[in-house]
Design a protein around this motif. Sequence first.
Motif, PDB file in Angstrom:
ATOM      1  N   ALA A 353      34.777  51.459  38.261  1.00 46.01           N
ATOM      2  CA  ALA A 353      34.980  52.851  39.112  1.00 46.01           C
ATOM      3  C   ALA A 353      37.191  52.942  38.607  1.00 46.01           C
ATOM      4  O   ALA A 353      37.921  51.234  38.476  1.00 46.01           O
ATOM      5  CB  ALA A 353      35.286  53.908  40.051  1.00 46.01           C
ATOM      6  N   VAL A 354      37.725  53.754  38.344  1.00 45.83           N
ATOM      7  CA  VAL A 354      39.310  53.747  37.958  1.00 45.83           C
ATOM      8  C   VAL A 354      40.216  54.636  38.070  1.00 45.83           C
ATOM      9  O   VAL A 354      40.029  55.723  38.969  1.00 45.83           O
ATOM     10  CB  VAL A 354      39.701  53.587  36.620  1.00 45.83           C
ATOM     11  N   SER A 355      40.897  54.569  39.962  1.00 44.71           N
ATOM     12  CA  SER A 355      41.876  55.182  40.298  1.00 44.71           C
ATOM     13  C   SER A 355      43.214  54.846  40.161  1.00 44.71           C
ATOM     14  O   SER A 355      43.501  54.255  39.038  1.00 44.71           O
ATOM     15  CB  SER A 355      41.873  54.011  41.634  1.00 44.71           C
ATOM     16  N   THR A 356      43.625  56.452  40.017  1.00 45.15           N
ATOM     17  CA  THR A 356      45.284  56.374  39.483  1.00 45.15           C
ATOM     18  C   THR A 356      45.566  57.349  40.520  1.00 45.15           C
ATOM     19  O   THR A 356      45.102  58.593  41.613  1.00 45.15           O
ATOM     20  CB  THR A 356      44.957  57.175  38.195  1.00 45.15           C
ATOM     21  N   LEU A 357      47.065  57.304  40.799  1.00 48.38           N
ATOM     22  CA  LEU A 357      48.174  57.749  41.383  1.00 48.38           C
ATOM     23  C   LEU A 357      48.349  59.217  40.545  1.00 48.38           C
ATOM     24  O   LEU A 357      48.892  59.325  39.695  1.00 48.38           O
ATOM     25  CB  LEU A 357      49.745  57.708  42.097  1.00 48.38           C
ATOM     26  N   THR A 358      47.706  60.167  41.436  1.00 47.95           N
ATOM     27  CA  THR A 358      47.934  61.695  40.556  1.00 47.95           C
ATOM     28  C   THR A 358      48.721  62.879  41.419  1.00 47.95           C
ATOM     29  O   THR A 358      49.385  63.791  40.136  1.00 47.95           O
ATOM     30  CB  THR A 358      46.589  62.542  40.898  1.00 47.95           C
ATOM     31  N   SER A 359      49.251  62.386  42.280  1.00 44.37           N
ATOM     32  CA  SER A 359      50.689  63.496  42.725  1.00 44.37           C
ATOM     33  C   SER A 359      51.001  62.567  43.983  1.00 44.37           C
ATOM     34  O   SER A 359      50.065  61.666  44.519  1.00 44.37           O
ATOM     35  CB  SER A 359      49.688  64.685  43.754  1.00 44.37           C
ATOM     36  N   GLY A 360      51.614  62.912  44.952  1.00 45.78           N
ATOM     37  CA  GLY A 360      52.882  62.456  45.531  1.00 45.78           C
ATOM     38  C   GLY A 360      53.510  61.028  45.097  1.00 45.78           C
ATOM     39  O   GLY A 360      53.913  61.000  44.346  1.00 45.78           O
ATOM     40  N   SER A 361      53.690  60.446  45.983  1.00 45.89           N
ATOM     41  CA  SER A 361      54.361  59.052  46.040  1.00 45.89           C
ATOM     42  C   SER A 361      54.093  58.244  46.735  1.00 45.89           C
ATOM     43  O   SER A 361      54.313  58.599  48.072  1.00 45.89           O
ATOM     44  CB  SER A 361      55.917  59.656  45.282  1.00 45.89           C
ATOM     45  N   LEU A 362      54.375  56.900  46.825  1.00 48.55           N
ATOM     46  CA  LEU A 362      54.014  55.719  47.386  1.00 48.55           C
ATOM     47  C   LEU A 362      55.885  55.230  48.359  1.00 48.55           C
ATOM     48  O   LEU A 362      56.512  56.309  47.650  1.00 48.55           O
ATOM     49  CB  LEU A 362      54.300  54.528  46.945  1.00 48.55           C
ATOM     50  N   PRO A 363      55.958  54.939  49.449  1.00 48.98           N
ATOM     51  CA  PRO A 363      57.295  54.367  49.904  1.00 48.98           C
ATOM     52  C   PRO A 363      57.423  53.568  49.145  1.00 48.98           C
ATOM     53  O   PRO A 363      57.075  52.861  48.401  1.00 48.98           O
ATOM     54  CB  PRO A 363      56.627  53.765  51.631  1.00 48.98           C
ATOM     55  N   ASP A 364      59.232  54.150  48.845  1.00 45.12           N
ATOM     56  CA  ASP A 364      60.532  53.117  47.796  1.00 45.12           C
ATOM     57  C   ASP A 364      60.085  51.640  48.203  1.00 45.12           C
ATOM     58  O   ASP A 364      59.738  51.117  49.708  1.00 45.12           O
ATOM     59  CB  ASP A 364      61.707  53.653  48.463  1.00 45.12           C
ATOM     60  N   GLY A 365      59.643  51.173  47.267  1.00 48.46           N
ATOM     61  CA  GLY A 365      59.039  49.162  47.028  1.00 48.46           C
ATOM     62  C   GLY A 365      57.652  49.249  46.900  1.00 48.46           C
ATOM     63  O   GLY A 365      57.588  47.593  46.910  1.00 48.46           O
ATOM     64  N   LEU A 366      57.177  50.231  46.965  1.00 47.03           N
ATOM     65  CA  LEU A 366      55.829  49.552  47.345  1.00 47.03           C
ATOM     66  C   LEU A 366      54.925  50.770  45.507  1.00 47.03           C
ATOM     67  O   LEU A 366      55.676  51.348  45.005  1.00 47.03           O
ATOM     68  CB  LEU A 366      54.578  50.377  47.990  1.00 47.03           C
ATOM     69  N   SER A 367      53.994  49.802  45.833  1.00 46.15           N
ATOM     70  CA  SER A 367      53.340  49.919  43.875  1.00 46.15           C
ATOM     71  C   SER A 367      52.446  49.593  43.893  1.00 46.15           C
ATOM     72  O   SER A 367      50.846  48.900  44.888  1.00 46.15           O
ATOM     73  CB  SER A 367      53.722  49.461  42.980  1.00 46.15           C
ATOM     74  N   PHE A 368      51.600  50.880  43.347  1.00 47.34           N
ATOM     75  CA  PHE A 368      49.718  50.493  43.058  1.00 47.34           C
ATOM     76  C   PHE A 368      49.332  50.314  41.707  1.00 47.34           C
ATOM     77  O   PHE A 368      49.572  50.024  41.169  1.00 47.34           O
ATOM     78  CB  PHE A 368      48.856  52.691  43.691  1.00 47.34           C
ATOM     79  N   ASP A 369      48.127  48.969  41.919  1.00 46.14           N
ATOM     80  CA  ASP A 369      47.866  48.458  40.423  1.00 46.14           C
ATOM     81  C   ASP A 369      46.494  49.188  40.725  1.00 46.14           C
ATOM     82  O   ASP A 369      44.966  48.908  41.833  1.00 46.14           O
ATOM     83  CB  ASP A 369      47.871  46.715  40.921  1.00 46.14           C
ATOM     84  N   PRO A 370      45.969  50.213  39.798  1.00 47.85           N
ATOM     85  CA  PRO A 370      45.252  50.608  39.865  1.00 47.85           C
ATOM     86  C   PRO A 370      43.514  49.408  39.225  1.00 47.85           C
ATOM     87  O   PRO A 370      42.869  50.102  39.560  1.00 47.85           O
ATOM     88  CB  PRO A 370      45.386  51.447  38.252  1.00 47.85           C
ATOM     89  N   SER A 371      43.892  48.620  38.260  1.00 48.99           N
ATOM     90  CA  SER A 371      42.755  47.592  38.107  1.00 48.99           C
ATOM     91  C   SER A 371      42.650  46.440  39.478  1.00 48.99           C
ATOM     92  O   SER A 371      41.240  46.347  39.786  1.00 48.99           O
ATOM     93  CB  SER A 371      43.791  46.430  37.160  1.00 48.99           C
ATOM     94  N   THR A 372      43.033  46.009  40.608  1.00 48.62           N
ATOM     95  CA  THR A 372      42.690  45.506  41.238  1.00 48.62           C
ATOM     96  C   THR A 372      42.617  46.948  43.035  1.00 48.62           C
ATOM     97  O   THR A 372      41.896  46.233  43.772  1.00 48.62           O
ATOM     98  CB  THR A 372      43.954  45.188  41.903  1.00 48.62           C
ATOM     99  N   GLY A 373      43.410  47.939  42.896  1.00 54.09           N
ATOM    100  CA  GLY A 373      43.050  49.300  43.631  1.00 54.09           C
ATOM    101  C   GLY A 373      44.103  48.591  45.081  1.00 54.09           C
ATOM    102  O   GLY A 373      43.841  48.599  46.316  1.00 54.09           O
TER     103      GLY A 373
END
Length: 460
Positions: A353-373
Motif C-alpha cells: 500500500a502507498v499513502s500520499t497527501l492529497t489535500s490540506g497541509s501538515l503543520p509547519d515543520g512536519l513532513s510525511f514519508d510515504p515509504s514509511t508512513g
Amino acid sequence: MRHLRYAAVGLGLGVALVPAAAAADTVIDTVSVASPSAGITMSADGTRVYVADYDAGALSVIDTTTDEVRDLPGVVAAYDVAVNLEGTKAYVTASTLDGAVVVVDIARGVPVGEVASGAFPQAVALTPAGDHVWVANFGSGGYRSTLTVVNTKNNKVAAQVTVGEHPTALAFAPDGTQVYVTHADLTGEDTGAVAVVDTESRRTTAVVEVGTWLTGVAVAPDGAQVYVTDATSGTLTVIDTTTNVVTAQVDVGAWPTHVAVTCDGTRAYVTSSAGGTVAVVDTATVTVIDTLAVERPQAIVVAPDGTRAWVTSRASDQVTVLDLTTPVQASVLASGRVNRPYAVHVGPRGTDAVSTLTSGSLPDGLSFDPSTGEITGTPTAAGESVFTLTTTTAGTTTTAGTTTTAGSVVSVDYQIRVDPAPVAQATSPGLERSTAPAFVWVAGLALVATTFLVVARQHA
C-alpha cells in the motif's frame, strides 16, 4: 511483576501512534449488565447478545431490539461465551485454576452441565458445524496449557490437544478445517505465536511467530486472512492463510484485547483496553480510518448486517452499543508542541500500500514519508492542521485462468494540533523541569497500574 512490565511496554508503544477520533455520535446506547464483563457473542440471527459477566459470575442475555437484559447466574469467573446455532445452549468458560466449561440452558436460565477443561480457560468457540466446542486453557505454573475439545451432543471431552504455552484466543476457518490459536509469551523474548491446528487430526500444522502477548484473533469471512492483536506492541497483524506469512501490521491502540471482522470482510474492529478506543480498520488497505471512544473496552461483536456493534467493558457494568453506519470523521492524531520533536505513524506496515497527501497541509515543520508512513519533524508554529491521506493498494485475483488487478483506495482525514511552546517563568526557571517529569511519572504510573489490574485479574 511480568504483567506489570508487559503493561508498561504496551502503553509505551500504543498511546502516541494511533489516531484518536472524537466520534461520540457513534455511541448510540449503553446497556447495564450484571458487572464489568469480558467475552461477548451474538446469536446467528442477531436478535440476542450474550455477555460473560466476569465479576458477577453470570451470563447476561441482551435483546438487541428492546435492550432488555436477563442475568443468568451460576458461572464463577465467567470469561468467554459461545452459543449454539439454535440459540438454546451457551458454553461459558469459568476461568479458575480448576477451570471448566459451564453449559447453560438459555430458555430455563440455569446451568445444566459442567465439563472440566484445564487451568484458567480463556476463549471458547463453537465449530462452524456446531458439533464441538473448543476451549483455550491458559495454564499456570506447573499446570499445562492445552486446548479442550468438547462434544456438544453429550457434553463429554472428546480430546485434549497440546499446543504452545498460554493460548489466549481461537477462531475457526469458515469451513471448519482449521482453528487458529494465539499464544502469549511470558518470557519477554518476543516469541508470541499463532498455531494453525487441523481440526480433524487435532495436530498443529504450522506456527506463525509474531508479537509477544497475543490476545485476540479473527478470520476473514472468505478465510483468506487471519487478524491478530498483540497487546504488547499495540498492533493488529494480518496473516495470509495460504502461505501463513505476515503480510501487514498496523498500530491500533494501547493494549488491544479483541478483534471482530464484519460479515463482508471490509472492516475489522479492535478494542484497545488501555487506550479506551475501538479502532476501525479498513481491511483492503490495513489502515485505521477511525477510532471510537469507549471506556476500557474488552471485547466486541458485530451484527450480521454490519450496522451495529456491542462492546463489553472491564471498567463498568455497561455494554456500549455502536452505530457503524455513521460517516468516518477526522482522526485526531497526537498533539505536538512548538520547537519539540514530533513523530507519529499512520497507515499500514509491511504491505504494498502507498499513502500520499492529497489535500490540506501538515503543520509547519512536519513532513510525511510515504515509504514509511511516518509524520516527523519539529513544529514551528502553533495551531491546527487538517489534511487528507489517500492509501492505495493493488489486489490481484484469478478467475478462469485470467488474472486481473483491482486497486483499492481509501482516503482518511487527519487533524494535528500544535500547542505553543511553554512559557518560561523568570522567578523559577527550574519549575517546568521539576514539575513536568513528576506529572508524567505519576500519570504514567497510574496508566500502568490500571493496565496491570486488567491483566492480573484476567490471568492471576
